[in-house]
Design a protein around this motif. Sequence first.
Motif, PDB file in Angstrom:
ATOM      1  N   PRO A 291      -0.406  -1.531  16.038  1.00  0.00           N
ATOM      2  CA  PRO A 291      -1.416  -2.204  14.969  1.00  0.00           C
ATOM      3  C   PRO A 291      -1.687  -1.097  14.037  1.00  0.00           C
ATOM      4  N   VAL A 292      -1.854   0.175  14.537  1.00  0.00           N
ATOM      5  CA  VAL A 292      -2.464   1.369  13.988  1.00  0.00           C
ATOM      6  C   VAL A 292      -1.269   1.917  12.658  1.00  0.00           C
ATOM      7  N   LEU A 293       0.061   2.031  13.453  1.00  0.00           N
ATOM      8  CA  LEU A 293       1.062   2.437  12.910  1.00  0.00           C
ATOM      9  C   LEU A 293       1.758   1.540  11.863  1.00  0.00           C
ATOM     10  N   ASN A 294       1.455   0.426  12.151  1.00  0.00           N
ATOM     11  CA  ASN A 294       2.178  -0.850  10.959  1.00  0.00           C
ATOM     12  C   ASN A 294       1.678  -0.360   9.387  1.00  0.00           C
ATOM     13  N   PRO A 295       0.256  -0.326   9.289  1.00  0.00           N
ATOM     14  CA  PRO A 295       0.036  -0.080   7.976  1.00  0.00           C
ATOM     15  C   PRO A 295       0.506   1.347   7.469  1.00  0.00           C
ATOM     16  N   LEU A 296       0.208   2.517   8.317  1.00  0.00           N
ATOM     17  CA  LEU A 296       0.958   3.873   8.050  1.00  0.00           C
ATOM     18  C   LEU A 296       2.317   3.913   7.573  1.00  0.00           C
ATOM     19  N   ILE A 297       3.230   3.068   8.470  1.00  0.00           N
ATOM     20  CA  ILE A 297       4.717   2.818   7.884  1.00  0.00           C
ATOM     21  C   ILE A 297       4.959   2.277   6.694  1.00  0.00           C
ATOM     22  N   TYR A 298       4.142   1.056   6.355  1.00  0.00           N
ATOM     23  CA  TYR A 298       4.317   0.363   5.302  1.00  0.00           C
ATOM     24  C   TYR A 298       3.770   1.193   4.005  1.00  0.00           C
ATOM     25  N   THR A 299       2.815   1.812   4.183  1.00  0.00           N
ATOM     26  CA  THR A 299       2.184   2.527   2.952  1.00  0.00           C
ATOM     27  C   THR A 299       3.049   3.752   2.635  1.00  0.00           C
ATOM     28  N   LEU A 300       3.350   4.304   3.609  1.00  0.00           N
ATOM     29  CA  LEU A 300       4.329   5.756   3.459  1.00  0.00           C
ATOM     30  C   LEU A 300       5.513   5.615   2.922  1.00  0.00           C
ATOM     31  N   ARG A 301       6.123   4.565   3.235  1.00  0.00           N
ATOM     32  CA  ARG A 301       7.428   4.032   2.659  1.00  0.00           C
ATOM     33  C   ARG A 301       7.627   3.106   1.428  1.00  0.00           C
ATOM     34  N   ASN A 302       6.501   2.626   1.245  1.00  0.00           N
ATOM     35  CA  ASN A 302       6.656   1.382   0.373  1.00  0.00           C
ATOM     36  C   ASN A 302       6.092   1.874  -1.044  1.00  0.00           C
ATOM     37  N   LYS A 303       6.744   2.140  -2.043  1.00  0.00           N
ATOM     38  CA  LYS A 303       6.095   2.406  -3.384  1.00  0.00           C
ATOM     39  C   LYS A 303       5.205   1.280  -3.925  1.00  0.00           C
ATOM     40  N   GLU A 304       5.446   0.055  -3.921  1.00  0.00           N
ATOM     41  CA  GLU A 304       4.844  -0.806  -4.439  1.00  0.00           C
ATOM     42  C   GLU A 304       3.405  -0.942  -3.524  1.00  0.00           C
ATOM     43  N   VAL A 305       3.311  -0.853  -2.473  1.00  0.00           N
ATOM     44  CA  VAL A 305       2.042  -0.920  -1.441  1.00  0.00           C
ATOM     45  C   VAL A 305       1.260   0.465  -2.015  1.00  0.00           C
ATOM     46  N   LYS A 306       1.749   1.543  -2.163  1.00  0.00           N
ATOM     47  CA  LYS A 306       1.226   2.928  -2.468  1.00  0.00           C
ATOM     48  C   LYS A 306       0.635   2.581  -3.977  1.00  0.00           C
ATOM     49  N   GLY A 307       1.373   2.132  -4.712  1.00  0.00           N
ATOM     50  CA  GLY A 307       0.958   2.000  -6.147  1.00  0.00           C
ATOM     51  C   GLY A 307      -0.398   1.028  -6.186  1.00  0.00           C
ATOM     52  N   ALA A 308      -0.342  -0.054  -5.370  1.00  0.00           N
ATOM     53  CA  ALA A 308      -1.269  -0.881  -5.311  1.00  0.00           C
ATOM     54  C   ALA A 308      -2.555  -0.365  -4.944  1.00  0.00           C
ATOM     55  N   LEU A 309      -2.411   0.537  -4.022  1.00  0.00           N
ATOM     56  CA  LEU A 309      -3.700   0.897  -3.226  1.00  0.00           C
ATOM     57  C   LEU A 309      -4.316   2.069  -4.235  1.00  0.00           C
ATOM     58  N   ARG A 310      -3.477   2.886  -5.021  1.00  0.00           N
ATOM     59  CA  ARG A 310      -3.865   3.803  -5.825  1.00  0.00           C
ATOM     60  C   ARG A 310      -4.522   3.100  -6.940  1.00  0.00           C
ATOM     61  N   ARG A 311      -4.024   1.924  -7.412  1.00  0.00           N
ATOM     62  CA  ARG A 311      -4.468   1.206  -8.549  1.00  0.00           C
ATOM     63  C   ARG A 311      -6.159   0.454  -8.174  1.00  0.00           C
ATOM     64  N   ALA A 312      -6.135   0.156  -6.921  1.00  0.00           N
ATOM     65  CA  ALA A 312      -7.391  -0.456  -6.224  1.00  0.00           C
ATOM     66  C   ALA A 312      -8.421   0.738  -6.082  1.00  0.00           C
ATOM     67  N   ILE A 313      -8.020   1.776  -5.787  1.00  0.00           N
ATOM     68  CA  ILE A 313      -8.891   2.811  -5.735  1.00  0.00           C
ATOM     69  C   ILE A 313      -9.349   3.387  -7.092  1.00  0.00           C
ATOM     70  N   SER A 314      -8.568   3.666  -8.112  1.00  0.00           N
ATOM     71  CA  SER A 314      -8.859   3.732  -9.235  1.00  0.00           C
ATOM     72  C   SER A 314      -9.933   2.932  -9.930  1.00  0.00           C
ATOM     73  N   ARG A 315      -9.809   1.643  -9.594  1.00  0.00           N
ATOM     74  CA  ARG A 315     -10.797   0.597 -10.230  1.00  0.00           C
ATOM     75  C   ARG A 315     -12.118   0.782  -9.583  1.00  0.00           C
ATOM     76  N   LYS A 316     -12.118   1.134  -8.310  1.00  0.00           N
ATOM     77  CA  LYS A 316     -13.355   1.499  -7.554  1.00  0.00           C
ATOM     78  C   LYS A 316     -14.117   2.534  -8.166  1.00  0.00           C
ATOM     79  N   LEU A 317     -13.455   3.685  -8.554  1.00  0.00           N
ATOM     80  CA  LEU A 317     -13.855   4.932  -9.156  1.00  0.00           C
ATOM     81  C   LEU A 317     -14.232   4.566 -10.701  1.00  0.00           C
TER      82      LEU A 317
END
Length: 317
Positions: A291-317
Amino acid sequence: MLFCLFFQVMLNQTSVTEFLLLGVTDNQVLQPVLFVVFLAIYIVSLAGNGAILVVVISDPRLHSPMYFFLGNLSCLDICYSTVTLPKMLEHFLSTHKAISFSGCISQLHFFHFLGSTESMLLAVMGFDRFVAICKPLRYPLIMSHQVCIQMAVTIWIIGFFHALLHSVMTSHLNFCGSNHIRHFFCDVKPLLELACGDTELNEWLLNTVTGTFAIGPFFLTLLSYSYIITYLFFKTHSCSMLHKALSTCVSHFMVVVLFYAPVVFTYTRPATGSFVEQERIIAIIYSLVTPVLNPLIYTLRNKEVKGALRRAISRKL
């Protein structure tokens, strides 16, 4: 609460009212260290899977079948860790490592409920990739929003009743001897070792039914990827397209291997007292580490998820 009340009724069938979980180790020096390690694992699991769940729900660009099922996987992993880790952490700091009979059966139920649901979900995610790559024109029709919801609800329901079968059968066993469970959580195999009566039916259910839930989805997933690889090599003539298609499958396939390999090893072997230490380590892998490795695998190898996470963080900032 309902499960605790339901399984409390079974207490009059056995002289054991609580079990003692022997845990990961009996070394008192290691236990505070392991508490810190597993607490960190739990926090990372909650944060990683929670972040994926939030962006999948909030980001319209991720409102597709692939990410719908990824959200389900993250939800499962959060619950899966929560079934075993909090009790383990409590026992690291306690001298009385007890769990009530009803609490033990409830833990067993939810562990198998979430585990079998995740097993089937990974097969569905493999099928989704097969349709997306091999049947792209029919993909919106085959994997429509309604179909995805129906598939998700179905596997959650099947997982629930599969676990209910084990929990009810185990709760009817007679425990008249030792109440020391050689594990860090309540599972069917360690409990069968403590039962006084005939456990042949329980062992058959564990090896056959649970084995089928482990091996069946695994082979369906392999079948999906066999079709994908065959299709790509014979139908795709562009190296860039081949690389792009395969890259979308690598993350999922890594998760499949991490989950199925230890599960198949554990639940397709006879319920004996041997190899207890190995099974305990394997259980840590598929119930805590995966369960710990699953999000790491998907975020490190998936451009869409990484982009969504960056957009979410930028909205918070």
